[in-house]
Design a protein around this motif. Structure first.
Motif, PDB file in Angstrom:
ATOM      1  N   CYS A  43       1.042  -1.310  -0.024  1.00 15.32           N
ATOM      2  CA  CYS A  43      -0.050   0.125   0.008  1.00 15.32           C
ATOM      3  C   CYS A  43       0.795   1.252  -0.018  1.00 15.32           C
TER       4      CYS A  43
ATOM      5  N   THR B  11      -8.156  -1.486  -0.672  1.00 13.58           N
ATOM      6  CA  THR B  11      -7.642  -1.742  -2.136  1.00 13.58           C
ATOM      7  C   THR B  11      -8.326  -0.847  -3.228  1.00 13.58           C
ATOM      8  N   LEU B  14      -7.261   2.591  -2.864  1.00 11.13           N
ATOM      9  CA  LEU B  14      -5.849   2.754  -3.572  1.00 11.13           C
ATOM     10  C   LEU B  14      -5.940   2.912  -5.092  1.00 11.13           C
TER      11      LEU B  14
END
Lengths: 123, 110, 166
Positions: A43, B11, B14
């Motif tokens: 990330c 996720t 992002l």
């Protein structure tokens, strides 16, 4: 034609960076004995890629307004970064930093917009 | 189970952050850059915050994450609005292939 | 002295403090109450101008209806922008158009401008308070006519927001 070539170059570049992030995280390329990254390490790398795209716009931007837009977006990205950091480390005060950063980034953007408009701050 | 939901939210966030920054590089003028980047990055950051809330749980840090969602969703459009208005007032033209500019017809820049 | 609006503002600030620290021993509560009193004495009448509209429970129900609508439109907007960003030919046709609005209150106008900014392909640039006109940057201009643009952009939020804030 030129635009297609640029699109292909950009797609291949970003795809290559994402491939490196997902399958061979960067430290492993240089120090093969390190363990592979966890989910949160990946990330961080993806957020660093996004932030470096913002910095490209800061460097290239033809006018001052483009640079201010990029700095504003960079501020919101840092808020997300602080939110992710506090999960693996378990330090709750990173969320305080996130709230404070969101506040000061908003006020800084408003002040820069006033400056761009050519008015005084108390107007 | 709730950890997997948090990871999915992070996720997705992002992905949208990355798309917003690609839009910041690709779009042709200030207004289109603001459109792409503000929408995508605001939604992505709110999604990351919600994933953090799901993974941390219902304590002080989680409450701060929820408050941060409300704060970012309220302030990011306001700063985009201020920046676009300031850019237009300071005389930055739209992209040459733009269709219409009814704002310049009504309030011409001095 | 607008006592009512100060009381409303005090409750909001005090609740925000309690949510931020999440500690309910008496030191935290006392310091929060003192600081919230001070802040609401200084700035109470700036933020809450019409405290009587907060009594109507119907407005809270419409607000509960507005939030999922807003999140759904936001998701659609993001998928739309993602399609335009990834597509190699960059299918955009930008322009600034005018739309009309019937909202008068400041909070309603703020929420309308924020909703327009976070929904598919539109971003508010400026508004004219006397004529009730919003100037909107549209990434894919479908019609330059003011009536049709109003129908396409504003109508779906204005109906709900008028019930909440007017």
């Amino acid at each position: 034609m030129k635009r297609m070539i640029a699109w292909l170059a950009g797609t291949i570049g970003i795809g290559a960076v994402l491939y490196v992030i997902f399958y061979h995280p960067l430290p492993v390329l240089f120090f093969p004995e390190l363990p592979h990254l966890s989910f949160f390490g990946r990330c961080f790398y993806i957020l660093l890629l996004a932030a470096s795209l913002c910095l490209i716009r800061v460097a290239l931007g033809p006018t001052a307004a483009d640079r201010i837009v990029a700095i504003d977006i960079l501020g919101i990205l840092i808020v997300g970064f602080c939110a992710i950091v506090n999960i693996p480390t378990g330090r709750g005060w990173y969320m305080d930093i996130a709230i404070a950063w969101a506040l000061q980034s908003f006020i800084a953007t408003l002040a820069l917009a006033k400056y761009l408009e050519g008015k005084n701050l108390d107007d | 189970m709730i950890e997997i939901a948090g990871i999915i939210f992070i996720t997705v966030g992002l992905l949208f952050d990355l798309l917003g920054c690609i839009g910041l590089v690709r779009m042709p003028d200030v207004y289109n850059r603001l459109q792409a980047s503000t929408k995508c990055v605001t939604f992505g950051t709110c999604s990351i915050m919600f994933g953090t809330f799901l993974m941390v749980g219902f304590n002080a840090t989680g409450m701060k994450a929820l408050l941060c969602i409300i704060f970012v969703a309220l302030t990011a459009p306001v700063s985009a609005h201020a920046l676009s208005r300031a850019a237009h007032k300071s005389g930055i033209k739209l992209w040459d292939k733009s269709v219409v500019d009814q704002y310049r017809e009504d309030c011409p820049a001095e | 002295m607008k006592v009512k609006s100060r009381i409303v503002f005090f409750i909001v600030v005090f609740g925000l403090w309690l949510l931020l620290c999440m500690a309910f021993d008496w030191e935290h509560v006392l310091i929060g109450a003192v600081v919230a009193c001070f802040v609401s004495l200084i700035a109470g009448d700036i933020f809450v101008t019409r405290p009587h509209v907060l009594k109507n429970p119907l407005r809270y129900l419409w607000f509960m209806y507005y939030v999922p609508l807003f999140i759904w439109e936001c998701l659609k907007a993001n998928l739309d922008v993602a399609y335009r960003v990834i597509h190699p030919m960059r299918p955009i046709k930008p322009g600034i158009v005018k739309v009309k609005t019937g909202l008068k209150s400041e909070t309603g106008l703020t929420f309308l401008a924020n909703s327009i900014t976070l929904t598919p392909g539109t971003m508010s640039v400026d508004f004219d308070r006397e004529k009730g006109i919003l100037y909107i940057h549209w990434i894919n201009v479908a019609s330059m006519d003011i009536e049709k643009a109003t129908e396409r952009i504003v109508a779906r939020f204005e109906r709900v927001l008028a019930k909440i804030f007017e």
